[in-house]
Scaffold this active site. Structure first.
Site, PDB file in Angstrom:
ATOM      1  N   ARG A 144       0.885  -1.144   0.036  1.00 18.54           N
ATOM      2  CA  ARG A 144       0.023  -0.182  -0.134  1.00 18.54           C
ATOM      3  C   ARG A 144       0.753   1.276  -0.116  1.00 18.54           C
ATOM      4  O   ARG A 144       1.924   1.252   0.575  1.00 18.54           O
ATOM      5  CB  ARG A 144      -0.839   0.017   1.394  1.00 18.54           C
ATOM      6  CG  ARG A 144      -1.759   1.243   1.497  1.00 18.54           C
ATOM      7  CD  ARG A 144      -2.935   0.923   0.470  1.00 18.54           C
ATOM      8  NE  ARG A 144      -4.093   1.736   1.070  1.00 18.54           N
ATOM      9  CZ  ARG A 144      -5.300   2.181   0.272  1.00 18.54           C
ATOM     10  NH1 ARG A 144      -4.900   1.835  -1.128  1.00 18.54           N
ATOM     11  NH2 ARG A 144      -5.986   2.828   0.655  1.00 18.54           N
ATOM     12  N   THR A 186      -9.884   0.798 -10.006  1.00 16.01           N
ATOM     13  CA  THR A 186      -8.965  -0.150  -9.340  1.00 16.01           C
ATOM     14  C   THR A 186      -9.022  -1.499 -10.216  1.00 16.01           C
ATOM     15  O   THR A 186      -9.782  -1.753 -11.082  1.00 16.01           O
ATOM     16  CB  THR A 186      -9.504  -0.571  -8.000  1.00 16.01           C
ATOM     17  OG1 THR A 186      -9.497   0.818  -7.187  1.00 16.01           O
ATOM     18  CG2 THR A 186      -8.754  -1.583  -7.216  1.00 16.01           C
ATOM     19  N   THR A 219      -4.217  -0.353  -7.182  1.00 16.17           N
ATOM     20  CA  THR A 219      -5.074   0.716  -7.410  1.00 16.17           C
ATOM     21  C   THR A 219      -4.183   1.941  -7.317  1.00 16.17           C
ATOM     22  O   THR A 219      -3.258   1.864  -6.820  1.00 16.17           O
ATOM     23  CB  THR A 219      -6.266   1.064  -6.239  1.00 16.17           C
ATOM     24  OG1 THR A 219      -7.048   1.910  -6.669  1.00 16.17           O
ATOM     25  CG2 THR A 219      -5.541   1.409  -4.969  1.00 16.17           C
ATOM     26  N   ASN A 229      -6.379   4.390  -6.946  1.00 12.55           N
ATOM     27  CA  ASN A 229      -7.842   4.900  -6.410  1.00 12.55           C
ATOM     28  C   ASN A 229      -8.730   5.338  -7.455  1.00 12.55           C
ATOM     29  O   ASN A 229      -9.258   4.786  -8.010  1.00 12.55           O
ATOM     30  CB  ASN A 229      -7.477   6.174  -5.347  1.00 12.55           C
ATOM     31  CG  ASN A 229      -8.530   6.096  -4.421  1.00 12.55           C
ATOM     32  OD1 ASN A 229      -9.468   5.301  -4.362  1.00 12.55           O
ATOM     33  ND2 ASN A 229      -8.790   7.312  -3.875  1.00 12.55           N
ATOM     34  N   ASP A 283      -8.043   8.185   0.763  1.00 14.39           N
ATOM     35  CA  ASP A 283      -8.521   7.058   1.544  1.00 14.39           C
ATOM     36  C   ASP A 283      -8.283   7.116   2.986  1.00 14.39           C
ATOM     37  O   ASP A 283      -8.811   6.596   3.906  1.00 14.39           O
ATOM     38  CB  ASP A 283      -7.691   5.719   1.183  1.00 14.39           C
ATOM     39  CG  ASP A 283      -8.436   5.164  -0.140  1.00 14.39           C
ATOM     40  OD1 ASP A 283      -9.582   5.409  -0.435  1.00 14.39           O
ATOM     41  OD2 ASP A 283      -8.020   4.195  -0.734  1.00 14.39           O
ATOM     42  N   SER A 338      -7.323   0.555   3.466  1.00 11.64           N
ATOM     43  CA  SER A 338      -8.044   0.299   2.022  1.00 11.64           C
ATOM     44  C   SER A 338      -9.151  -0.612   2.493  1.00 11.64           C
ATOM     45  O   SER A 338      -9.507  -1.229   3.323  1.00 11.64           O
ATOM     46  CB  SER A 338      -6.869  -0.433   1.354  1.00 11.64           C
ATOM     47  OG  SER A 338      -7.414  -1.091   0.076  1.00 11.64           O
ATOM     48  N   GLY A 358     -13.722  -1.417  -6.678  1.00  8.72           N
ATOM     49  CA  GLY A 358     -15.011  -0.746  -6.217  1.00  8.72           C
ATOM     50  C   GLY A 358     -14.983  -0.103  -5.093  1.00  8.72           C
ATOM     51  O   GLY A 358     -16.102   0.148  -4.309  1.00  8.72           O
ATOM     52  N   GLY A 359     -13.833   0.435  -4.405  1.00  9.60           N
ATOM     53  CA  GLY A 359     -13.896   1.341  -3.148  1.00  9.60           C
ATOM     54  C   GLY A 359     -14.452   0.281  -1.961  1.00  9.60           C
ATOM     55  O   GLY A 359     -14.250  -1.181  -1.965  1.00  9.60           O
TER      56      GLY A 359
HETATM   57  O1  DON Z   1      -7.936   1.129  -1.458  1.00 15.26           O
HETATM   58  C1  DON Z   1      -9.131   1.359  -1.601  1.00 15.26           C
HETATM   59  O2  DON Z   1      -9.902   0.907  -0.946  1.00 15.26           O
HETATM   60  C2  DON Z   1      -9.507   2.251  -2.651  1.00 15.26           C
HETATM   61  N1  DON Z   1      -8.562   3.200  -2.989  1.00 15.26           N
HETATM   62  C3  DON Z   1     -10.042   1.292  -3.698  1.00 15.26           C
HETATM   63  C4  DON Z   1     -10.346   2.384  -5.084  1.00 15.26           C
HETATM   64  C5  DON Z   1     -11.414   1.719  -5.900  1.00 15.26           C
HETATM   65  O3  DON Z   1     -11.516   0.420  -5.753  1.00 15.26           O
HETATM   66  C6  DON Z   1     -11.886   2.549  -6.826  1.00 15.26           C
HETATM   67  N2  DON Z   1     -12.726   1.644  -7.632  1.00 15.26           N
HETATM   68  N3  DON Z   1     -13.101   0.826  -8.465  1.00 15.26           N
END
Ligand code: DON
Length: 585
Positions: free
Chosen positions: A125, A394, A412, A414, A436, A465, A487-488
């Protein structure tokens, strides 16, 4: 009771006694018992029909968001490399063929399970630059600015190169030059642009053209046309330096100097010292169990594994509910809601804060917490938050080799194309991972996540994350599934639903991935559902229970591989509508 029987009537899944046929596969005398998969029926309003087929291969399989990147990994495995060699090749290749999320300027997590039973979790990370400070993204009035999302100050110190090379050093069998070769070739000689690549650049022009990427990605003022060949000479030169010198070719010398200088001109904070001290960290994987299956997943600094384990532990305290019923959606949503309350308030970088990991992932804790779930009523989350923004990016990829070694990796920058800042001299986009962090504890970030002090910014700290690379073993301890998503925060819920769909609802991988998904992240206090993903009966039952339902276009983007008779199934995200990103042999 009348209410319960109406829920049963609202059941939208029909489990046929006869098993659906798995595609492909030769029967071998010693083949281990693999449960036959059941057929499933999706709501009539749902965009996919159940029963679609998956990509079958006998020996090895890779599912990613880019077929040329998956093929890079297959090339390495065909040359005798193992799943880790292949995963590293895919990671470097994604930086070339899928710059919306594949990267050298970001970070990620890798979960490895070798066929001899060893497992490992690698944390690469990004971390906050040493010059970062708690309130660096607040204006004079204490309001959040967008500087954590866009531009030169949004980036954490990249970890991707350190991580991929460390995985290769410890578990790989091939040389650095061999695994980087396919990426280098595609950067130097180019690759053929497809409509997804072209369309993605067209859609992100407003961001990329604000910074220095304009000349590279919009030559002649437009995105490269499908069918044309796209070369990236600056990126090729960077890959060559990494190939020749290893991590030093990125974190020191010309690459590092250019990165620091280009970012610095725009007010960025990353220094030569930040880069030099960056290290990927081996963590102890989380071992979770669900109804006899074992999950090997990612511990903090990602919240992914912890939150999946806690959600599944909560769900397991209830009798198994049928997929697609209001009862199931309610229990699952309520489990996610509670697990996210813990995630948002208790998790952060374990090198900076004390994380109650053993407690959060314990079955005892789940049994106690499950008592707060009323099987017939939604419980409000204390306080309110804002909406989730769709359309981020991501990328997750799943790899298995012919020995049964497996790698799950999520990486990612982000947002799609990260901070938008493209470093012209070294050929890659920088991340906007600083968002994040809880840039203002208690206030929502880009994903609407309301997080606490544990995830406040501090120099050298890793931002929390949601990435959830996960490997699942069947009750006999044999590799079954490799999964993960982009997908965050919705990574956590979608990944766990792909897993549940396979291990509890007995779906094929193709159906498990296509099935409509739900999401709850505590705040905002709402149940997100993919458009058309509920029957009218189930929707009304959930509303009657007190759920606020919000429909969204799509929740996450997954790529997974599953063991089937005689080989592997690979499925890349069907919602993407792009060419499948699987490759196998
Ligand atoms: O690490 C994380 O949780 C976020 N930065 C991920 C971002 C993300 O998946 C955006 N996506 N589709």
């Amino acid at each position: 009771m009348a209410f319960r029987s109406s829920l049963v009537a609202a059941c939208l899944v029909l489990f046929a006694a006869a098993a659906a046929c798995q595609s492909g596969g030769r029967a071998t005398a010693s083949a281990p018992a693999i449960p036959e998969r059941s057929s499933v029926q999706f709501p009539a309003t749902w965009r996919f029909k159940a029963g679609d087929s998956a990509h079958f291969a006998e020996h090895a399989m890779i599912a990613s968001n880019s077929r040329p990147a998956s093929e890079a990994g297959i090339e390495i495995m065909r040359a005798g490399g193992n799943a880790v060699d292949a995963a590293v090749a895919v990671g470097f290749a994604l930086a070339v063929t899928y710059p919306v999320a594949g990267n050298l300027g970001g970070g990620g997590y890798m979960v490895i399970r070798m066929s001899d039973g060893r497992s490992a979790a690698l944390d690469y990370r990004e971390m906050a630059p040493l010059a970062a400070s708690r309130d660096m993204y607040l204006d004079d009035k204490g309001n959040l600015t967008d500087a954590s999302v866009v531009g030169y100050r949004a980036s954490g110190v990249p970890g991707a190169v350190a991580g991929m090379l460390e995985a290769l050093r410890k578990y790989g069998t091939k040389s650095r030059a061999e695994v980087i070769a396919p990426a280098l070739r595609m950067a130097r000689d180019g690759f053929v642009v497809d409509s997804a690549f072209s369309g993605s650049l067209r859609g992100s022009r407003h961001l990329i053209a604000r910074f220095s990427g304009r000349a590279v990605f919009y030559p002649n003022d437009s995105a490269p046309q499908p069918g044309s060949r796209f070369t990236q000479p600056a990126l090729a030169a960077t890959l060559q330096r990494i190939s020749d010198q290893g991590a030093k070719g990125f974190y020191e010398g010309p690459t590092a100097d250019s990165l620091v200088a280009e970012l610095g001109r725009g007010g960025g904070l990353i220094t030569a010292e930040d880069l030099k001290r960056y290290k990927a960290i081996w963590r102890t994987p989380i071992n979770a169990a669900y109804r006899g299956y074992k999950l090997i997943t990612m511990p903090p600094s990602s919240s992914g594994g912890t939150t999946i384990a806690e959600s599944l532990n909560l769900l397991e305290t209830f009798p198994p509910a049928t997929w697609g019923t209001a009862n199931y959606v309610h229990l699952l949503g309520s489990a996610y809601q509670r697990a996210f309350i813990d995630r948002n308030s208790k998790l952060g970088d374990p090198d900076f804060i004390k994380v109650p990991l053993a407690q959060l992932t314990s079955k005892d804790y789940a049994r106690t917490l499950a008592k707060t779930i009323d099987p017939q009523r939604a419980t409000p989350t204390p306080r309110d938050g804002s909406q989730i923004v769709d359309g981020m990016h991501t990328t997750h990829y799943s790899v298995v080799d012919d020995k049964g070694n497996a790698v799950a990796t999520t990486t990612t920058i982000n947002n799609g194309y990260g901070s938008g800042v493209y470093l012209t001299s070294v050929g890659f986009f920088m991340n906007d991972e600083m968002d994040d962090f809880a840039a203002a504890p208690g206030k929502p970030n880009m994903f609407g996540l309301v997080q606490g002090e544990q995830n406040a910014i501090a120099p050298g700290k890793r931002m929390l994350s949601a990435m959830s690379p996960t490997i699942v073993l069947d009750p006999q301890g044999k590799l079954l599934l490799v999964a993960g998503a982009a997908g965050g925060p919705r990574i956590i819920t979608s990944t766990s639903q792909v897993i549940l769909n396979v291990i509890q609802h007995n779906m094929t991988l193709a159906d498990a991935m296509r099935a409509p998904k739900i999401h709850h992240q505590a705040l905002p206090d709402e149940l997100l559902v993919e458009n058309g993903g509920l029957t009218p009966d189930v929707e009304s039952a959930l509303k009657a229970m007190g759920h606020t339902i919000r429909y969204v276009g799509g929740l996450a983007n997954s790529n997974a591989v599953m063991r089937v008779k005689g080989g592997w199934h690979g499925v890349s995200e069907p919602r993407d509508g792009r060419v499948s990103g699987t490759a196998g042999y």
